[in-house]
Design a protein around this motif. Sequence first.
Motif, short mmCIF file in Angstrom:
data_model
loop_
_atom_site.label_atom_id
_atom_site.label_comp_id
_atom_site.label_asym_id
_atom_site.label_seq_id
_atom_site.Cartn_x
_atom_site.Cartn_y
_atom_site.Cartn_z
N GLU A 120 5.83 63.60 7.10
CA GLU A 120 6.86 63.30 6.10
C GLU A 120 8.09 62.67 6.76
O GLU A 120 8.70 61.73 6.22
CB GLU A 120 7.26 64.57 5.36
N GLU A 121 8.47 63.16 7.94
CA GLU A 121 9.61 62.59 8.64
C GLU A 121 9.33 61.17 9.08
O GLU A 121 10.20 60.27 8.98
CB GLU A 121 9.97 63.46 9.85
N LEU A 160 11.19 49.83 16.29
CA LEU A 160 10.72 51.14 15.88
C LEU A 160 11.05 52.22 16.91
O LEU A 160 11.17 53.40 16.57
CB LEU A 160 9.21 51.10 15.64
N VAL A 161 11.20 51.84 18.16
CA VAL A 161 11.51 52.82 19.21
C VAL A 161 12.83 53.50 18.92
O VAL A 161 12.96 54.73 18.95
CB VAL A 161 11.52 52.15 20.60
N GLY A 162 13.87 52.70 18.63
CA GLY A 162 15.17 53.28 18.32
C GLY A 162 15.15 54.07 17.02
O GLY A 162 15.84 55.10 16.90
N ILE A 163 14.39 53.60 16.02
CA ILE A 163 14.34 54.29 14.73
C ILE A 163 13.68 55.67 14.87
O ILE A 163 14.20 56.67 14.37
CB ILE A 163 13.58 53.42 13.70
N ILE A 164 12.54 55.71 15.55
CA ILE A 164 11.83 56.99 15.73
C ILE A 164 12.64 57.92 16.63
O ILE A 164 12.73 59.13 16.39
CB ILE A 164 10.43 56.74 16.32
N ASP A 165 13.25 57.35 17.66
CA ASP A 165 14.01 58.19 18.60
C ASP A 165 15.26 58.77 17.94
O ASP A 165 15.76 59.82 18.37
CB ASP A 165 14.41 57.34 19.82
N GLY A 166 15.76 58.12 16.89
CA GLY A 166 16.93 58.63 16.20
C GLY A 166 16.61 59.69 15.17
O GLY A 166 17.53 60.23 14.54
N SER A 167 15.34 59.99 14.98
CA SER A 167 14.96 61.01 14.00
C SER A 167 15.30 62.40 14.53
O SER A 167 15.38 62.64 15.74
CB SER A 167 13.46 60.93 13.71
N ARG A 168 15.50 63.36 13.61
CA ARG A 168 15.84 64.73 14.01
C ARG A 168 14.63 65.49 14.55
O ARG A 168 14.79 66.56 15.15
CB ARG A 168 16.42 65.49 12.83
N GLU A 204 19.97 73.18 17.74
CA GLU A 204 21.14 72.53 18.33
C GLU A 204 21.48 71.24 17.59
O GLU A 204 22.65 70.92 17.36
CB GLU A 204 20.87 72.25 19.80
N ALA A 205 20.43 70.51 17.18
CA ALA A 205 20.69 69.26 16.44
C ALA A 205 21.29 69.55 15.07
O ALA A 205 22.12 68.79 14.57
CB ALA A 205 19.38 68.47 16.30
N ALA A 206 20.86 70.67 14.46
CA ALA A 206 21.41 71.01 13.15
C ALA A 206 22.88 71.37 13.25
O ALA A 206 23.66 71.15 12.32
CB ALA A 206 20.62 72.16 12.54
#
Length: 207
Positions: A120-121, A160-168, A204-206
């Motif tokens: 889903e993410e 896509l590398v930056g987009i996926i890496d920016g996911s939580r 920690e991310a939250a």
Amino acid sequence: MAELNLSTDNIAFIMFDACDGEQCAPMINLRRSAEARKSWRHKLVPALCCSAVILALLSGSLKYLNQQAALDRLGDEIAATSKKAQHVRALVDQLHEKRNALVRLRLQRSEAPGLIDLWEETTRVMPSHSWLTEFRLAEISGKREGQVTMIGFSGAAPSLVGIIDGSRLFLDAALTSPVAFDTAEGRERFALQATVRRPTMLKEAAR
């Protein structure tokens, strides 16, 4: 004796004074039977006392021996029971450790994102010009981390590398093979891998 009103208890013996040459008159001992009875009684009482003492000593010795045997037997039983109790205690401790480890593992799995969460993410962050033909989730050996592999087509695969890496849920995203243009699809074919964030990282991310 009757004429003199004398009792046999007061007279020990009767003896005549007249002697005929060397032979004297006979003597009648009146207390022989009484002394014999008293002597027998005197001997019987100490004998009974000694017998009572001996029996008491034997009874005490038997009681002590029985108690000692019972104590020895009880000591052996306690030692055997202690060994069994220690063995059972060790097994119980092992079961507790396994149960705690299982509980911790279940908690970690419940806190860690599952395959559906990751899918889903990925669907949420993936741009409209990109789609996937393959999505795999695998555990990294020796670590508590998961790794996803994404294969598909995109109008701008390097982005896509930056987009996926920016996911939580993902980090350390990287292309695993050179981007190739697919003429049939009119898109760039890509293969990308990313590491799944651990539950502690998610907390920690939250924050």
